[in-house]
Design a protein around this motif. Structure first.
Motif, short mmCIF file in Angstrom:
data_model
loop_
_atom_site.label_atom_id
_atom_site.label_comp_id
_atom_site.label_asym_id
_atom_site.label_seq_id
_atom_site.Cartn_x
_atom_site.Cartn_y
_atom_site.Cartn_z
N PRO A 211 0.80 -1.23 0.00
CA PRO A 211 0.00 0.00 0.00
C PRO A 211 0.84 1.29 0.00
O PRO A 211 0.50 2.23 -0.73
N ASP A 215 0.43 4.13 -2.86
CA ASP A 215 0.03 5.51 -2.52
C ASP A 215 1.06 6.50 -3.06
O ASP A 215 0.70 7.53 -3.64
N GLU A 234 -3.53 -1.83 -7.75
CA GLU A 234 -3.76 -3.00 -6.90
C GLU A 234 -2.89 -2.86 -5.66
O GLU A 234 -1.67 -2.87 -5.75
N LYS A 235 -3.56 -2.67 -4.51
CA LYS A 235 -2.79 -2.56 -3.25
C LYS A 235 -2.72 -3.92 -2.59
O LYS A 235 -3.76 -4.54 -2.36
N THR A 237 -2.88 -5.17 0.28
CA THR A 237 -3.25 -4.90 1.66
C THR A 237 -2.73 -6.01 2.55
O THR A 237 -2.78 -7.17 2.18
N GLY A 238 -2.24 -5.65 3.72
CA GLY A 238 -1.67 -6.67 4.61
C GLY A 238 -0.17 -6.47 4.74
O GLY A 238 0.44 -6.96 5.68
N TYR A 239 0.41 -5.75 3.80
CA TYR A 239 1.84 -5.43 3.92
C TYR A 239 2.00 -4.16 4.71
O TYR A 239 1.19 -3.27 4.61
#
Ligand SMILES: Cc1cc2nc3c(=O)[nH]c(=O)nc-3n(C[C@H](O)[C@H](O)[C@H](O)COP(=O)(O)OP(=O)(O)OC[C@H]3O[C@@H](n4cnc5c(N)ncnc54)[C@H](O)[C@@H]3O)c2cc1C
Length: 239
Positions: A211, A215, A234-235, A237-239
């Motif tokens: 992410p 960003d 596409e992020k 997420t979770g990182y």
């Protein structure tokens, strides 16, 4: 559906691919992801036994599904995954996701990848090459050190095999590497994009990575004054 582990392959320092045989054929589009649920965790993990991973394989590569990840000691999930033996069965769910490349696309595209964010682009570039799609693609792929470039050889070969694919790799911390890096350095920023992309108003930019990286790159793209609808992200997420 049940997924049987067929092979584990090292892709770069700390990065591995896992090849899975699904119990039934999976129809997916390049860039989509799957949920991978381990039957039990050998090491505790507050996030539980399920993660989503992009399918780094291409639909043109047969029945096996492949996912690729950085194995981190802090992650009980990944440590457990890394210790699975060939033949192990886990649970998979998918495909999911709208970050994709199919045969209807014309491009041109600029793919902007940060680290493990390369996974959907590996699938898309392999798909476009195998299908001989006339889609112009420029990949700009950023890593901290060359040792961490996943699919390095394969991507260089795709760039040679497919005249529509141009590959640029950039290294943000060359001083931390044992390898002498003679290519581009620094993160993906406005100067780098303007240097590599002749007219930024033409392509569709696709951004993939953790992410914070997505960003940062979206902010850079925001400054380029692109026409509307030219950025897809596409992020991880979770990182
Ligand atoms: C659509 C989608 C697709 C995805 N595709 C992929 C994919 O193809 N490959 C992939 O690997 N992941 C992918 N992810 C992310 C994936 O689902 C996991 O969330 C991610 O890999 C992190 O896994 P983990 O929780 O096991 O933690 P890890 O990042 O492995 O680490 C465990 C712990 O360490 C911490 N940590 C993480 N990074 C650092 C750091 N640099 N320094 C210190 N501590 C740190 C974390 O906070 C966490 O608590 C995707 C996510 C989405 C939403």
């Amino acid at each position: 559906m049940k997924l049987k582990l067929i092979e584990i392959k090292e892709e770069a320092k700390g990065t591995k691919s896992f090849f899975w045989e699904p119990e039934k054929t999976v129809n997916y589009i390049a860039g989509q992801y799957f949920y991978f649920t381990l039957p039990s965790l050998k090491y505790p993990d507050p996030r539980g036994a399920t993660r989503h991973f992009t399918l780094s394989s291409s639909p043109t590569e047969g029945n096996l599904l492949r996912n690729t990840t950085r194995i981190r000691e802090e992650s009980g999930y990944k440590k457990t995954l890394n210790e699975l033996t060939v033949g192990s069965i886990i649970e998979g769910e998918g495909p999911n996701g709208t970050f994709l490349l199919d045969e209807s696309e014309k491009g041109p595209f600029v793919f902007l990848a940060g680290g493990i964010g390369i996974t959907p682009f590996r699938s898309m570039m392999k798909f476009a090459t195998d299908k001989k799609l006339p889609i112009p693609i420029r990949l700009i792929y950023s890593n901290s050190v060359p040792e961490e470039i996943a699919f390095r050889k394969e991507i260089e070969e795709l760039g040679k095999a497919n005249p529509n694919i141009k590959v640029n790799m950039t290294i943000s911390k060359p001083e931390e590497s044992k390898e002498k890096w003679e290519g581009l350095t620094g993160r993906i920023d406005e100067v780098l994009i303007r240097k590599l992309v002749a007219d930024v108003s033409v392509p569709i930019f696709m951004v993939s990575g953790p992410p914070a990286m997505v960003d940062a790159v979206e902010q850079v793209l925001g400054k380029l004054g692109l026409p509307a609808g030219r950025v897809r992200s596409e992020k991880f997420t979770g990182y």
